[in-house]
Design a protein around this motif. Structure first.
Motif, PDB file in Angstrom:
ATOM      1  N   SER A 199       2.337  -5.180  -3.277  1.00  0.00           N
ATOM      2  CA  SER A 199       3.565  -5.970  -3.401  1.00  0.00           C
ATOM      3  C   SER A 199       3.419  -7.268  -2.631  1.00  0.00           C
ATOM      4  O   SER A 199       2.502  -7.428  -1.826  1.00  0.00           O
ATOM      5  CB  SER A 199       4.750  -5.151  -2.883  1.00  0.00           C
ATOM      6  OG  SER A 199       5.947  -5.873  -3.034  1.00  0.00           O
ATOM      7  N   SER A 200       4.331  -8.197  -2.885  1.00  0.00           N
ATOM      8  CA  SER A 200       4.275  -9.486  -2.194  1.00  0.00           C
ATOM      9  C   SER A 200       5.555  -9.670  -1.387  1.00  0.00           C
ATOM     10  O   SER A 200       6.607  -9.162  -1.768  1.00  0.00           O
ATOM     11  CB  SER A 200       4.089 -10.616  -3.218  1.00  0.00           C
ATOM     12  OG  SER A 200       4.956 -10.425  -4.314  1.00  0.00           O
ATOM     13  N   PRO A 201       5.491 -10.406  -0.274  1.00  0.00           N
ATOM     14  CA  PRO A 201       6.622 -10.453   0.656  1.00  0.00           C
ATOM     15  C   PRO A 201       7.565 -11.642   0.471  1.00  0.00           C
ATOM     16  O   PRO A 201       7.154 -12.797   0.479  1.00  0.00           O
ATOM     17  CB  PRO A 201       5.926 -10.563   2.016  1.00  0.00           C
ATOM     18  CG  PRO A 201       4.683 -11.347   1.720  1.00  0.00           C
ATOM     19  CD  PRO A 201       4.302 -11.078   0.289  1.00  0.00           C
ATOM     20  N   GLY A 202       8.855 -11.317   0.302  1.00  0.00           N
ATOM     21  CA  GLY A 202       9.901 -12.338   0.396  1.00  0.00           C
ATOM     22  C   GLY A 202      10.631 -12.047   1.697  1.00  0.00           C
ATOM     23  O   GLY A 202      10.387 -12.668   2.733  1.00  0.00           O
ATOM     24  N   THR A 203      11.508 -11.049   1.645  1.00  0.00           N
ATOM     25  CA  THR A 203      12.062 -10.541   2.902  1.00  0.00           C
ATOM     26  C   THR A 203      11.033  -9.670   3.616  1.00  0.00           C
ATOM     27  O   THR A 203      11.043  -9.554   4.835  1.00  0.00           O
ATOM     28  CB  THR A 203      13.303  -9.673   2.643  1.00  0.00           C
ATOM     29  OG1 THR A 203      12.921  -8.518   1.882  1.00  0.00           O
ATOM     30  CG2 THR A 203      14.380 -10.437   1.885  1.00  0.00           C
ATOM     31  N   GLY A 260      10.683 -16.656  -4.677  1.00  0.00           N
ATOM     32  CA  GLY A 260      10.905 -15.254  -4.335  1.00  0.00           C
ATOM     33  C   GLY A 260      10.024 -14.759  -3.208  1.00  0.00           C
ATOM     34  O   GLY A 260      10.390 -13.839  -2.496  1.00  0.00           O
ATOM     35  N   ILE A 261       8.838 -15.375  -3.055  1.00  0.00           N
ATOM     36  CA  ILE A 261       7.923 -14.900  -2.006  1.00  0.00           C
ATOM     37  C   ILE A 261       7.373 -16.066  -1.193  1.00  0.00           C
ATOM     38  O   ILE A 261       7.420 -17.225  -1.604  1.00  0.00           O
ATOM     39  CB  ILE A 261       6.749 -14.079  -2.574  1.00  0.00           C
ATOM     40  CG1 ILE A 261       5.868 -14.944  -3.481  1.00  0.00           C
ATOM     41  CG2 ILE A 261       7.262 -12.863  -3.318  1.00  0.00           C
ATOM     42  CD1 ILE A 261       4.532 -14.302  -3.821  1.00  0.00           C
ATOM     43  N   GLY A 262       6.805 -15.700  -0.009  1.00  0.00           N
ATOM     44  CA  GLY A 262       6.260 -16.700   0.892  1.00  0.00           C
ATOM     45  C   GLY A 262       7.391 -17.292   1.698  1.00  0.00           C
ATOM     46  O   GLY A 262       8.400 -17.723   1.137  1.00  0.00           O
ATOM     47  N   LEU A 282       6.341  -5.862 -11.364  1.00  0.00           N
ATOM     48  CA  LEU A 282       6.843  -7.047 -12.064  1.00  0.00           C
ATOM     49  C   LEU A 282       8.190  -7.330 -11.408  1.00  0.00           C
ATOM     50  O   LEU A 282       9.140  -6.584 -11.596  1.00  0.00           O
ATOM     51  CB  LEU A 282       7.019  -6.766 -13.560  1.00  0.00           C
ATOM     52  CG  LEU A 282       5.773  -6.299 -14.324  1.00  0.00           C
ATOM     53  CD1 LEU A 282       6.142  -5.954 -15.765  1.00  0.00           C
ATOM     54  CD2 LEU A 282       4.680  -7.363 -14.285  1.00  0.00           C
ATOM     55  N   CYS A 283       8.251  -8.398 -10.598  1.00  0.00           N
ATOM     56  CA  CYS A 283       9.421  -8.582  -9.726  1.00  0.00           C
ATOM     57  C   CYS A 283      10.612  -9.185 -10.457  1.00  0.00           C
ATOM     58  O   CYS A 283      11.749  -8.837 -10.175  1.00  0.00           O
ATOM     59  CB  CYS A 283       9.061  -9.463  -8.551  1.00  0.00           C
ATOM     60  SG  CYS A 283       7.678  -8.813  -7.612  1.00  0.00           S
ATOM     61  N   ASP A 284      10.341 -10.126 -11.345  1.00  0.00           N
ATOM     62  CA  ASP A 284      11.431 -10.702 -12.135  1.00  0.00           C
ATOM     63  C   ASP A 284      10.888 -11.224 -13.468  1.00  0.00           C
ATOM     64  O   ASP A 284       9.675 -11.251 -13.686  1.00  0.00           O
ATOM     65  CB  ASP A 284      12.224 -11.776 -11.364  1.00  0.00           C
ATOM     66  CG  ASP A 284      11.422 -13.026 -11.048  1.00  0.00           C
ATOM     67  OD1 ASP A 284      10.190 -13.046 -11.271  1.00  0.00           O
ATOM     68  OD2 ASP A 284      12.026 -14.008 -10.568  1.00  0.00           O
TER      69      ASP A 284
HETATM   70  C1  PLP Z   1      12.360 -10.985  -3.243  1.00  0.00           C
HETATM   71  C2  PLP Z   1      11.285 -11.140  -4.219  1.00  0.00           C
HETATM   72  C3  PLP Z   1      10.025 -10.585  -3.979  1.00  0.00           C
HETATM   73  C4  PLP Z   1       9.653  -9.874  -2.692  1.00  0.00           C
HETATM   74  O1  PLP Z   1      10.461  -8.759  -2.344  1.00  0.00           O
HETATM   75  P1  PLP Z   1      10.917  -8.454  -0.841  1.00  0.00           P
HETATM   76  O2  PLP Z   1      11.324  -7.048  -0.860  1.00  0.00           O
HETATM   77  O3  PLP Z   1      12.053  -9.362  -0.505  1.00  0.00           O
HETATM   78  O4  PLP Z   1       9.762  -8.707   0.071  1.00  0.00           O
HETATM   79  C5  PLP Z   1       9.055 -10.772  -4.961  1.00  0.00           C
HETATM   80  N1  PLP Z   1       9.332 -11.459  -6.090  1.00  0.00           N
HETATM   81  C6  PLP Z   1      10.547 -11.977  -6.364  1.00  0.00           C
HETATM   82  C7  PLP Z   1      10.775 -12.722  -7.632  1.00  0.00           C
HETATM   83  C8  PLP Z   1      11.569 -11.824  -5.435  1.00  0.00           C
HETATM   84  O5  PLP Z   1      12.763 -12.345  -5.702  1.00  0.00           O
END
Ligand code: PLP
Length: 365
Positions: A187-191, A242-244, A314-316
């Motif tokens: 996974s990749s980090p946003g929060t 969404g990330i970084g 697939l995050c969004d």
């Molecule tokens: C928030 C987000 C992430 C990362 O998820 P977190 O749980 O916040 O680390 C990845 N991709 C998208 C499009 C996001 O909005």
């Protein structure tokens, strides 16, 4: 019972009823001939009604705030968000009949801002992306509202042991697969909240599964992970929506992450375009970042002579980025020439060629 307490009870019922009417997201296999013997699955979080994995977070943050007594009838709900969280939170605010204000960087895609408005929320634009937190605090103070603060509370608002968190859902859906316990979750980090949930869950369930975090180029998480310094900051925002992040968010929990890689933006975008072709529909750029992480984890397994499964996200959906990441004019104006990278990713995913360039990484030897 006093009236606020009654209001909280009804608000929780409304959110639980919404959940009861909802279905889970799909787990989609993506065969990669370039990493033979290793099966990749993608958890399709773009299929939530509000279009991203932030649906889960928004529900958790509202339940957490309600049960803490932080929300009041009629008082505004405020969030600092690059867009996706705000869209999902606007949905829940409207469900509870609460005003919602999203503090977003002015660079946020117009599609996302339109989505926030679609769910009845209001976007408050700030020029400097590093100022969204302070501006959210100020608005909450001045309106008598509540700042949800996803970057602080994501990791603790989510029930990491169960309550249909994303990890529990993934393991349930893998039950009848050849390798039901994945070797890697990527996974990749946003929060950082999703990674915290994944990492805690595999420990709690006593699995050997490792967690790989694929960070964006313009972000402090990778360098903080390597150096242990939580005070790192940048004075610019990430290129991957969404990330970084420009600071090490409180919800980023490095202790439960086994490996990390830092993915250049161009490679994330190329992987996003490759994925869109493989899936027959558009996905967001962080899904591309995740795919690069998954390919690296798969190649690491091959080197070690391992077989097994991996799960990424697939995050969004890519519909939100029609005028940016999927617009040829926008891409060339930003200086991107993605086709050679898309071809290189295809050669890697389907024929086992190495990825172009050496990516900063740790824990994948
Ligand atoms: C928030 C987000 C992430 C990362 O998820 P977190 O749980 O916040 O680390 C990845 N991709 C998208 C499009 C996001 O909005």
């Amino acid at each position: 019972m006093n009236t606020t307490r009654q209001w909280v009870r009804e608000a929780v019922r409304i959110i639980e009823a919404d959940f009861q009417r909802s279905a889970d997201t799909h787990l989609i296999p993506l065969p990669l001939a370039g990493v033979p013997g290793i099966e990749l699955y993608l958890k399709d979080e773009s299929s939530h009604p509000t279009g991203s994995l932030k649906r889960r977070l928004a529900r958790s943050l509202f339940l957490y705030a309600l049960c803490n007594g932080w929300l009041k009838p009629g008082a505004p709900v405020i969030e600092a968000s690059s867009g996706s969280t705000a869209i999902s939170e606007a949905y829940f605010a409207r469900l509870l009949n609460l005003p919602f204000i999203a503090v977003v960087p002015a660079s946020t895609s117009p599609e996302k801002i339109a989505q926030i408005a679609f769910y009845g929320g209001q976007a408050h634009l700030v020029q400097d992306p590093t100022q969204i937190y302070a501006e959210s605090e100020r608005l909450a103070r001045e309106t008598g509202g509540h700042y949800l603060d996803q970057f602080t509370y994501a990791e603790r608002a989510t029930d990491w042991r169960a309550n249909n968190n994303i990890a529990e859902s993934i393991f349930q859906q893998l039950r009848f697969e050849r390798h039901p316990v994945p070797a890697w979750l990527i996974s990749s980090p946003g929060t950082g909240g999703t990674l915290a949930t994944l990492g805690r869950y595999v420990r709690y369930r006593q699995h050997d599964t490792r967690v790989l975090c694929a960070d964006a180029e313009r972000s402090v998480f990778f360098d903080s992970y390597v150096s242990g310094d939580r005070g790192l900051t940048l004075d610019y925002g990430s290129g991957i929506e969404g990330i970084g992040r420009p600071r090490v968010e409180a919800s980023f929990v490095p202790e439960v992450i086994d490996a990390m890689v830092k993915v250049p933006d161009a490679l994330s975008l190329a992987a996003m375009h490759y994925l869109a072709r493989r899936l027959g529909r558009r996905v967001g750029a962080s899904s591309g970042t995740n795919l690069i992480g998954a390919i690296l984890a798969g190649r690491c397994m091959l080197r070690r002579g391992e077989r097994g499964s991996m799960v990424s996200l697939l995050c969004d959906s890519g519909e939100r980025y029609a005028t940016s990441y999927y617009d040829a004019g926008w891409l060339s104006a930003q200086g991107y020439a993605l086709q050679p990278l898309i071809d290189a990713i295809e050669a890697c995913a389907e024929h086992g060629a190495p990825l172009p360039g050496e990516l900063p990484q740790v824990g994948l030897d």
